[in-house]
Scaffold this motif. Structure first.
Motif, short mmCIF file in Angstrom:
data_model
loop_
_atom_site.label_atom_id
_atom_site.label_comp_id
_atom_site.label_asym_id
_atom_site.label_seq_id
_atom_site.Cartn_x
_atom_site.Cartn_y
_atom_site.Cartn_z
N GLY A 47 0.70 -1.30 -0.04
CA GLY A 47 -0.09 -0.06 -0.04
C GLY A 47 0.80 1.24 -0.06
O GLY A 47 2.12 1.21 0.12
N GLU A 48 0.32 2.54 0.17
CA GLU A 48 0.92 3.68 0.14
C GLU A 48 1.31 4.27 1.47
O GLU A 48 0.40 4.28 2.44
CB GLU A 48 -0.11 4.81 -0.78
N HIS A 49 2.52 4.16 1.61
CA HIS A 49 2.79 4.66 3.09
C HIS A 49 2.64 5.96 3.20
O HIS A 49 3.21 6.78 2.51
CB HIS A 49 4.47 4.20 3.14
N ILE A 50 1.99 6.50 4.33
CA ILE A 50 1.80 7.89 4.69
C ILE A 50 2.19 7.98 6.17
O ILE A 50 2.41 6.95 7.00
CB ILE A 50 0.48 8.09 4.50
N ARG A 51 2.34 9.15 6.33
CA ARG A 51 2.33 9.77 7.74
C ARG A 51 1.54 10.86 8.18
O ARG A 51 1.15 11.61 7.43
CB ARG A 51 4.06 10.28 8.02
N VAL A 52 0.92 10.60 9.38
CA VAL A 52 -0.20 11.48 9.80
C VAL A 52 -0.01 12.38 10.90
O VAL A 52 0.69 11.41 11.98
CB VAL A 52 -1.63 10.92 9.99
N VAL A 53 0.39 13.50 10.81
CA VAL A 53 0.65 14.37 12.11
C VAL A 53 -0.59 15.15 12.47
O VAL A 53 -1.37 15.54 11.58
CB VAL A 53 1.84 14.90 11.79
N GLY A 54 -0.46 15.50 13.74
CA GLY A 54 -1.28 16.66 14.27
C GLY A 54 -1.16 17.06 15.52
O GLY A 54 -0.28 16.75 16.23
N ARG A 55 -2.36 18.07 15.91
CA ARG A 55 -2.01 18.63 17.40
C ARG A 55 -3.56 18.52 17.83
O ARG A 55 -4.52 18.39 17.17
CB ARG A 55 -1.51 19.88 17.35
N VAL A 56 -3.69 18.73 19.13
CA VAL A 56 -5.10 18.80 19.97
C VAL A 56 -4.99 20.04 20.56
O VAL A 56 -4.23 20.44 21.26
CB VAL A 56 -5.21 17.55 20.70
N PHE A 57 -6.32 20.75 20.26
CA PHE A 57 -6.30 22.04 20.92
C PHE A 57 -7.77 22.09 21.90
O PHE A 57 -8.72 21.21 21.54
CB PHE A 57 -6.76 23.15 19.84
N ASP A 58 -7.72 22.61 22.87
CA ASP A 58 -9.02 22.85 23.87
C ASP A 58 -9.75 23.94 23.38
O ASP A 58 -9.64 24.49 22.36
CB ASP A 58 -8.45 22.90 25.37
N GLY A 59 -10.90 24.04 24.10
CA GLY A 59 -11.85 25.11 23.74
C GLY A 59 -11.48 26.60 23.67
O GLY A 59 -11.98 27.32 22.71
N LEU A 63 -2.70 24.48 23.14
CA LEU A 63 -2.44 23.09 22.71
C LEU A 63 -2.68 22.25 24.12
O LEU A 63 -2.47 22.62 25.01
CB LEU A 63 -0.96 22.79 22.38
N MET A 64 -3.34 21.22 23.75
CA MET A 64 -3.39 19.96 24.75
C MET A 64 -2.07 19.13 24.72
O MET A 64 -1.93 18.09 23.70
CB MET A 64 -4.62 19.24 24.76
N ARG A 65 -1.03 19.29 25.39
CA ARG A 65 0.16 18.59 25.02
C ARG A 65 0.47 17.31 25.88
O ARG A 65 1.19 16.47 25.52
CB ARG A 65 1.41 19.54 25.80
N ASP A 66 -0.61 16.85 26.45
CA ASP A 66 -0.67 15.51 27.24
C ASP A 66 -1.72 14.68 26.76
O ASP A 66 -2.32 13.95 27.33
CB ASP A 66 -0.69 15.67 28.68
N ALA A 67 -2.12 14.76 25.70
CA ALA A 67 -3.22 13.85 24.86
C ALA A 67 -2.49 12.45 24.57
O ALA A 67 -1.52 12.42 24.23
CB ALA A 67 -3.94 14.66 23.74
N PHE A 68 -3.61 11.33 24.30
CA PHE A 68 -3.31 10.19 23.95
C PHE A 68 -4.43 9.72 22.75
O PHE A 68 -5.61 10.00 23.15
CB PHE A 68 -3.05 9.29 25.09
N LEU A 69 -3.92 9.06 21.93
CA LEU A 69 -4.61 8.81 20.72
C LEU A 69 -4.56 7.40 20.53
O LEU A 69 -3.39 6.92 20.69
CB LEU A 69 -4.36 9.36 19.38
N GLU A 70 -5.68 6.83 20.16
CA GLU A 70 -5.60 5.28 19.71
C GLU A 70 -6.31 5.31 18.25
O GLU A 70 -7.22 5.89 17.85
CB GLU A 70 -6.22 4.49 20.60
#
Length: 200
Positions: A47-59, A63-70
């Motif tokens: 398949g097509e190898h990709i990288r996804v990057v991002g940040r999480v922002f509060d209201g 920046l929410m620097r201590d977020a965790f994603l699955e």
């Protein structure tokens, strides 16, 4: 003898313990021998190898620097791998923690193939995301779609449930011009341009 009803255990936000238990390196702890990390695809995965990057922002836009994603996604052929193995060239499940100084998270994977929903309708390529962070009692569920899959996105039954077209855009990752294999997907928990979340 009468039955005693016990009170419900109070809920609490994820706090720092998610990182201590699940993102050991981010918390400054030594990693275990087997870790579920942010690399779903080995170099030999199809398949097509990709990288996804991002940040999480509060209201407030901070920046929410201590977020965790699955993450949970199909492989390039549209199949889910149901058993996580370190020797697999592709695993459907992965985890990423934001880096404390920059607030950035990243995922290394392949672009997912088309999957059909329970009614047999094809869905556009997407990655399912669960977000854990401070101030959130129950993880937030969302999806990442891809801007260069416009035709598939237009026919996607889940995106079609979102009445406002501008709100659909909060689920679409944009390809980075400076790095063609990279997509950016920022998550906004509340406020202006709040990401669409689902109740699955």
């Amino acid at each position: 003898m009468t039955k005693q009803l016990l009170p419900e255990t109070p809920s609490q936000t994820a706090g720092p313990y998610v990182h201590i238990g699940l993102a050991l390196a981010a918390a400054g702890n030594p990693e275990r021998e087997v870790e579920i990390l942010n690399r779903l695809a080995a170099s030999e995965a199809a398949g097509e190898h990709i990288r996804v990057v991002g940040r999480v922002f509060d209201g407030n836009g901070h920046l929410m620097r201590d977020a965790f994603l699955e993450f949970w996604q199909a492989d390039s052929e549209g199949s889910y791998q149901t058993e996580y193995r370190t020797e697999n060239s592709f695993n459907s499940f992965g985890r990423a923690a934001t880096i404390f100084d920059t607030g950035e998270w990243e995922l290394h994977t392949v672009k997912p193939g088309v999957v059909k929903n329970a009614a047999g309708v094809p869905m556009a390529p997407h990655i399912n995301v669960a977000l854990f962070a401070r101030g959130i009692n129950i993880q937030l569920q969302t999806r990442i779609y891809f801007e260069d899959e416009a035709e598939a996105n237009a026919a996607d039954p889940v995106l079609g449930l979102i009445e406002q077209p501008e709100r659909r855009l909060t689920l679409v990752a944009s390809r980075c011009t400076e790095s063609p294999d990279t997509y950016r997907f920022d998550i906004r928990v509340q406020g202006d341009r709040e990401t669409v979340f689902f109740d699955f």
